[in-house]
Motif scaffolding. Sequence first.
Motif, PDB file in Angstrom:
ATOM      1  N   LYS A  26       0.857  -1.190   0.000  1.00  0.00           N
ATOM      2  CA  LYS A  26       0.000   0.000   0.000  1.00  0.00           C
ATOM      3  C   LYS A  26       0.892   1.239   0.000  1.00  0.00           C
ATOM      4  O   LYS A  26       1.783   1.354   0.841  1.00  0.00           O
ATOM      5  CB  LYS A  26      -0.859  -0.018   1.255  1.00  0.00           C
ATOM      6  CG  LYS A  26      -1.729   1.185   1.451  1.00  0.00           C
ATOM      7  CD  LYS A  26      -2.470   1.098   2.763  1.00  0.00           C
ATOM      8  CE  LYS A  26      -3.070   2.445   3.116  1.00  0.00           C
ATOM      9  NZ  LYS A  26      -3.483   2.498   4.512  1.00  0.00           N
ATOM     10  N   PRO A  27       0.669   2.176  -0.924  1.00  0.00           N
ATOM     11  CA  PRO A  27       1.445   3.424  -0.910  1.00  0.00           C
ATOM     12  C   PRO A  27       1.285   4.136   0.436  1.00  0.00           C
ATOM     13  O   PRO A  27       0.215   4.100   1.040  1.00  0.00           O
ATOM     14  CB  PRO A  27       0.826   4.251  -2.044  1.00  0.00           C
ATOM     15  CG  PRO A  27       0.207   3.241  -2.951  1.00  0.00           C
ATOM     16  CD  PRO A  27      -0.278   2.135  -2.040  1.00  0.00           C
ATOM     17  N   GLN A  28       2.378   4.732   0.888  1.00  0.00           N
ATOM     18  CA  GLN A  28       2.354   5.424   2.179  1.00  0.00           C
ATOM     19  C   GLN A  28       3.157   6.706   2.081  1.00  0.00           C
ATOM     20  O   GLN A  28       4.068   6.817   1.266  1.00  0.00           O
ATOM     21  CB  GLN A  28       2.952   4.539   3.271  1.00  0.00           C
ATOM     22  CG  GLN A  28       2.166   3.283   3.529  1.00  0.00           C
ATOM     23  CD  GLN A  28       2.727   2.482   4.686  1.00  0.00           C
ATOM     24  OE1 GLN A  28       3.169   3.044   5.671  1.00  0.00           O
ATOM     25  NE2 GLN A  28       2.719   1.173   4.547  1.00  0.00           N
ATOM     26  N   ASN A  29       2.839   7.657   2.961  1.00  0.00           N
ATOM     27  CA  ASN A  29       3.640   8.871   2.989  1.00  0.00           C
ATOM     28  C   ASN A  29       4.882   8.645   3.857  1.00  0.00           C
ATOM     29  O   ASN A  29       4.963   7.669   4.600  1.00  0.00           O
ATOM     30  CB  ASN A  29       2.822  10.090   3.428  1.00  0.00           C
ATOM     31  CG  ASN A  29       2.360  10.020   4.866  1.00  0.00           C
ATOM     32  OD1 ASN A  29       2.961   9.366   5.707  1.00  0.00           O
ATOM     33  ND2 ASN A  29       1.269  10.700   5.152  1.00  0.00           N
ATOM     34  N   VAL A  30       5.843   9.543   3.743  1.00  0.00           N
ATOM     35  CA  VAL A  30       7.125   9.373   4.427  1.00  0.00           C
ATOM     36  C   VAL A  30       6.935   9.326   5.944  1.00  0.00           C
ATOM     37  O   VAL A  30       7.591   8.546   6.635  1.00  0.00           O
ATOM     38  CB  VAL A  30       8.125  10.475   4.019  1.00  0.00           C
ATOM     39  CG1 VAL A  30       9.411  10.376   4.831  1.00  0.00           C
ATOM     40  CG2 VAL A  30       8.430  10.385   2.532  1.00  0.00           C
ATOM     41  N   ASN A  31       6.020  10.127   6.486  1.00  0.00           N
ATOM     42  CA  ASN A  31       5.792  10.112   7.936  1.00  0.00           C
ATOM     43  C   ASN A  31       5.318   8.749   8.417  1.00  0.00           C
ATOM     44  O   ASN A  31       5.790   8.239   9.434  1.00  0.00           O
ATOM     45  CB  ASN A  31       4.777  11.188   8.348  1.00  0.00           C
ATOM     46  CG  ASN A  31       5.359  12.576   8.273  1.00  0.00           C
ATOM     47  OD1 ASN A  31       6.570  12.768   8.384  1.00  0.00           O
ATOM     48  ND2 ASN A  31       4.507  13.557   8.051  1.00  0.00           N
ATOM     49  N   GLN A  61       1.927  13.160  -5.449  1.00  0.00           N
ATOM     50  CA  GLN A  61       1.374  14.220  -4.602  1.00  0.00           C
ATOM     51  C   GLN A  61      -0.131  14.043  -4.505  1.00  0.00           C
ATOM     52  O   GLN A  61      -0.811  13.895  -5.519  1.00  0.00           O
ATOM     53  CB  GLN A  61       1.702  15.585  -5.217  1.00  0.00           C
ATOM     54  CG  GLN A  61       1.416  16.759  -4.319  1.00  0.00           C
ATOM     55  CD  GLN A  61       2.471  16.961  -3.260  1.00  0.00           C
ATOM     56  OE1 GLN A  61       3.639  16.704  -3.477  1.00  0.00           O
ATOM     57  NE2 GLN A  61       2.045  17.412  -2.094  1.00  0.00           N
ATOM     58  N   GLN A  62      -0.655  13.990  -3.269  1.00  0.00           N
ATOM     59  CA  GLN A  62      -2.103  13.945  -3.031  1.00  0.00           C
ATOM     60  C   GLN A  62      -2.411  14.986  -1.973  1.00  0.00           C
ATOM     61  O   GLN A  62      -2.159  14.758  -0.789  1.00  0.00           O
ATOM     62  CB  GLN A  62      -2.539  12.562  -2.557  1.00  0.00           C
ATOM     63  CG  GLN A  62      -2.560  11.515  -3.646  1.00  0.00           C
ATOM     64  CD  GLN A  62      -3.129  10.194  -3.140  1.00  0.00           C
ATOM     65  OE1 GLN A  62      -2.967   9.834  -1.989  1.00  0.00           O
ATOM     66  NE2 GLN A  62      -3.786   9.476  -4.036  1.00  0.00           N
ATOM     67  N   GLY A  63      -2.930  16.106  -2.426  1.00  0.00           N
ATOM     68  CA  GLY A  63      -3.172  17.197  -1.487  1.00  0.00           C
ATOM     69  C   GLY A  63      -1.856  17.664  -0.899  1.00  0.00           C
ATOM     70  O   GLY A  63      -0.909  17.951  -1.622  1.00  0.00           O
ATOM     71  N   ARG A  64      -1.777  17.705   0.414  1.00  0.00           N
ATOM     72  CA  ARG A  64      -0.541  18.115   1.096  1.00  0.00           C
ATOM     73  C   ARG A  64       0.456  16.975   1.240  1.00  0.00           C
ATOM     74  O   ARG A  64       1.624  17.193   1.508  1.00  0.00           O
ATOM     75  CB  ARG A  64      -0.857  18.649   2.493  1.00  0.00           C
ATOM     76  CG  ARG A  64      -1.588  19.942   2.488  1.00  0.00           C
ATOM     77  CD  ARG A  64      -1.788  20.392   3.906  1.00  0.00           C
ATOM     78  NE  ARG A  64      -2.428  21.692   3.939  1.00  0.00           N
ATOM     79  CZ  ARG A  64      -2.840  22.270   5.036  1.00  0.00           C
ATOM     80  NH1 ARG A  64      -2.709  21.655   6.189  1.00  0.00           N
ATOM     81  NH2 ARG A  64      -3.406  23.457   4.982  1.00  0.00           N
ATOM     82  N   GLU A  69       5.095   5.195  -3.764  1.00  0.00           N
ATOM     83  CA  GLU A  69       4.447   4.064  -4.439  1.00  0.00           C
ATOM     84  C   GLU A  69       5.526   3.179  -5.051  1.00  0.00           C
ATOM     85  O   GLU A  69       6.428   3.659  -5.738  1.00  0.00           O
ATOM     86  CB  GLU A  69       3.535   4.635  -5.524  1.00  0.00           C
ATOM     87  CG  GLU A  69       2.607   3.667  -6.159  1.00  0.00           C
ATOM     88  CD  GLU A  69       1.693   4.392  -7.131  1.00  0.00           C
ATOM     89  OE1 GLU A  69       1.794   4.088  -8.336  1.00  0.00           O
ATOM     90  OE2 GLU A  69       0.897   5.249  -6.690  1.00  0.00           O
ATOM     91  N   ALA A  70       5.446   1.879  -4.807  1.00  0.00           N
ATOM     92  CA  ALA A  70       6.453   0.929  -5.290  1.00  0.00           C
ATOM     93  C   ALA A  70       6.371   0.748  -6.802  1.00  0.00           C
ATOM     94  O   ALA A  70       5.283   0.720  -7.365  1.00  0.00           O
ATOM     95  CB  ALA A  70       6.286  -0.413  -4.589  1.00  0.00           C
ATOM     96  N   GLN A  71       7.514   0.614  -7.416  1.00  0.00           N
ATOM     97  CA  GLN A  71       7.639   0.305  -8.841  1.00  0.00           C
ATOM     98  C   GLN A  71       8.418  -1.004  -8.941  1.00  0.00           C
ATOM     99  O   GLN A  71       9.609  -1.019  -9.251  1.00  0.00           O
ATOM    100  CB  GLN A  71       8.380   1.437  -9.572  1.00  0.00           C
ATOM    101  CG  GLN A  71       7.673   2.759  -9.521  1.00  0.00           C
ATOM    102  CD  GLN A  71       6.368   2.724 -10.282  1.00  0.00           C
ATOM    103  OE1 GLN A  71       6.358   2.459 -11.480  1.00  0.00           O
ATOM    104  NE2 GLN A  71       5.278   2.982  -9.598  1.00  0.00           N
TER     105      GLN A  71
END
Length: 113
Positions: A26-31, A61-64, A69-71
Motif C-alpha cells: 500500500k502506498p504510504q507517505n514518508v511520515n 502528490q495527493q493534497g498536502r 508508491e512501489a515500482q
Amino acid sequence: MKARRDVYQAIADPTRRAIINMIAAKPQNVNSIAEHFNVTRQAISLHVKILTDCGLIVIRQQGRDRFCEAQLNRLSEVAAWVDQYRQHWESKLDAMETYLEKLKKERYGKQKK
C-alpha cells in the motif's frame, strides 16, 4: 553530472528493503513509513530519495501529502541476475543427485553379493 544509482544499491540496505516491502502492499507517505523505524525522519527521507533515484519508487502528490508508491517492475533486473545463478546451482545439485544415486546402486549391488 551525478551518476544514477542502480537497483542493487537500493536493495543492499535492509531499511530500504523493508520500505519496499511496506509500500508494495500500500502506498504510504514518508511520515507513516518513518513511524516503523527507529531512525530519524530525515534518514528515512534519504532512503526514499535513493529508492526514487533507482526507480524503485515514485512519489505521488495527493493534497498536502506525498505518497511513496512501489515500482516493483525494476526488480525484474535483479530477478534475472539471480536466476542465472539459480540455474547454475540447480545443475550442480542435479549432478550431485545423479552421483549419489550411482553410489547407492554401487553399494546396494555390493551388499547383495
